[in-house]
Design a protein around this motif. Structure first.
Motif, PDB file in Angstrom:
ATOM      1  N   VAL A 103       0.857  -1.185   0.000  1.00  0.00           N
ATOM      2  CA  VAL A 103       0.000   0.000   0.000  1.00  0.00           C
ATOM      3  C   VAL A 103       0.891   1.233   0.000  1.00  0.00           C
ATOM      4  O   VAL A 103       1.774   1.369   0.856  1.00  0.00           O
ATOM      5  N   LEU A 104       0.653   2.108  -0.969  1.00  0.00           N
ATOM      6  CA  LEU A 104       1.384   3.371  -1.057  1.00  0.00           C
ATOM      7  C   LEU A 104       0.400   4.521  -0.873  1.00  0.00           C
ATOM      8  O   LEU A 104      -0.687   4.520  -1.456  1.00  0.00           O
ATOM      9  N   ILE A 105       0.792   5.482  -0.070  1.00  0.00           N
ATOM     10  CA  ILE A 105       0.014   6.703   0.129  1.00  0.00           C
ATOM     11  C   ILE A 105       0.848   7.838  -0.439  1.00  0.00           C
ATOM     12  O   ILE A 105       1.934   8.133   0.075  1.00  0.00           O
ATOM     13  N   ASP A 113       5.431   4.346   1.268  1.00  0.00           N
ATOM     14  CA  ASP A 113       4.948   3.131   1.922  1.00  0.00           C
ATOM     15  C   ASP A 113       4.047   3.515   3.091  1.00  0.00           C
ATOM     16  O   ASP A 113       4.401   4.369   3.913  1.00  0.00           O
ATOM     17  N   TRP A 114       2.898   2.868   3.181  1.00  0.00           N
ATOM     18  CA  TRP A 114       1.937   3.231   4.227  1.00  0.00           C
ATOM     19  C   TRP A 114       2.477   3.007   5.623  1.00  0.00           C
ATOM     20  O   TRP A 114       2.010   3.597   6.584  1.00  0.00           O
ATOM     21  N   GLU A 115       3.504   2.162   5.766  1.00  0.00           N
ATOM     22  CA  GLU A 115       4.111   1.945   7.077  1.00  0.00           C
ATOM     23  C   GLU A 115       4.746   3.233   7.613  1.00  0.00           C
ATOM     24  O   GLU A 115       4.872   3.414   8.812  1.00  0.00           O
ATOM     25  N   LEU A 168      -7.035  10.328   5.659  1.00  0.00           N
ATOM     26  CA  LEU A 168      -7.036  10.722   4.251  1.00  0.00           C
ATOM     27  C   LEU A 168      -7.204  12.225   4.098  1.00  0.00           C
ATOM     28  O   LEU A 168      -7.949  12.869   4.840  1.00  0.00           O
ATOM     29  N   GLN A 169      -6.495  12.764   3.105  1.00  0.00           N
ATOM     30  CA  GLN A 169      -6.571  14.180   2.766  1.00  0.00           C
ATOM     31  C   GLN A 169      -7.141  14.302   1.356  1.00  0.00           C
ATOM     32  O   GLN A 169      -6.984  13.398   0.531  1.00  0.00           O
ATOM     33  N   ASN A 170      -7.766  15.425   1.083  1.00  0.00           N
ATOM     34  CA  ASN A 170      -8.287  15.670  -0.258  1.00  0.00           C
ATOM     35  C   ASN A 170      -7.146  15.545  -1.274  1.00  0.00           C
ATOM     36  O   ASN A 170      -6.044  16.020  -1.034  1.00  0.00           O
ATOM     37  N   ARG A 171      -7.412  14.867  -2.361  1.00  0.00           N
ATOM     38  CA  ARG A 171      -6.474  14.666  -3.477  1.00  0.00           C
ATOM     39  C   ARG A 171      -5.365  13.653  -3.183  1.00  0.00           C
ATOM     40  O   ARG A 171      -4.403  13.555  -3.937  1.00  0.00           O
ATOM     41  N   ASP A 172      -5.478  12.878  -2.110  1.00  0.00           N
ATOM     42  CA  ASP A 172      -4.516  11.801  -1.864  1.00  0.00           C
ATOM     43  C   ASP A 172      -4.607  10.765  -2.974  1.00  0.00           C
ATOM     44  O   ASP A 172      -5.663  10.573  -3.586  1.00  0.00           O
TER      45      ASP A 172
END
Length: 109
Positions: A77-79, A83-85, A94-98
């Protein structure tokens, strides 16, 4: 938060096969309290996003994407390309436009 949240959800590495072979989706998430009235949070997190994905996008073989309330091992999972970790995993707000990307590293043999 009363307004909708616009994010991009992407699937790769074969994960897109579980989502009608669509690799990228722009989605508008409703206000979290409208979607989950009993939720104690005000902001969407990856945890709630996974529930929303399961109910709205996942078309088949849930067990290949989810395990419990998270993604199954083997799904990267990438944000926003990180890496989401490094971002707090399920608790990332979550932010707008993520851009949230799910990449399967699982391959048959």
């Amino acid at each position: 938060m009363t307004e909708s949240l616009n994010i991009s959800i992407q699937f790769g590495g074969g994960a897109e096969l579980l989502f009608d072979k669509i690799k990228k989706r722009e989605v508008d998430l409703p206000a979290l309290k409208k979607y989950l009235p009993d939720c104690q949070r005000e902001k969407w997190t990856i945890r709630e996003l996974l529930l929303w994905i399961k109910e709205n996008l996942l078309r088949e073989r849930e067990e290949l994407f989810l395990q419990g309330d998270s993604v199954r091992p083997g799904i990267l999972v990438l944000i926003n390309d990180a890496d989401w970790e490094l971002c707090g995993e399920l608790d990332y707000e979550l932010q707008n436009r993520d851009t949230i990307m799910f990449i399967s590293t699982l391959h048959g043999g």
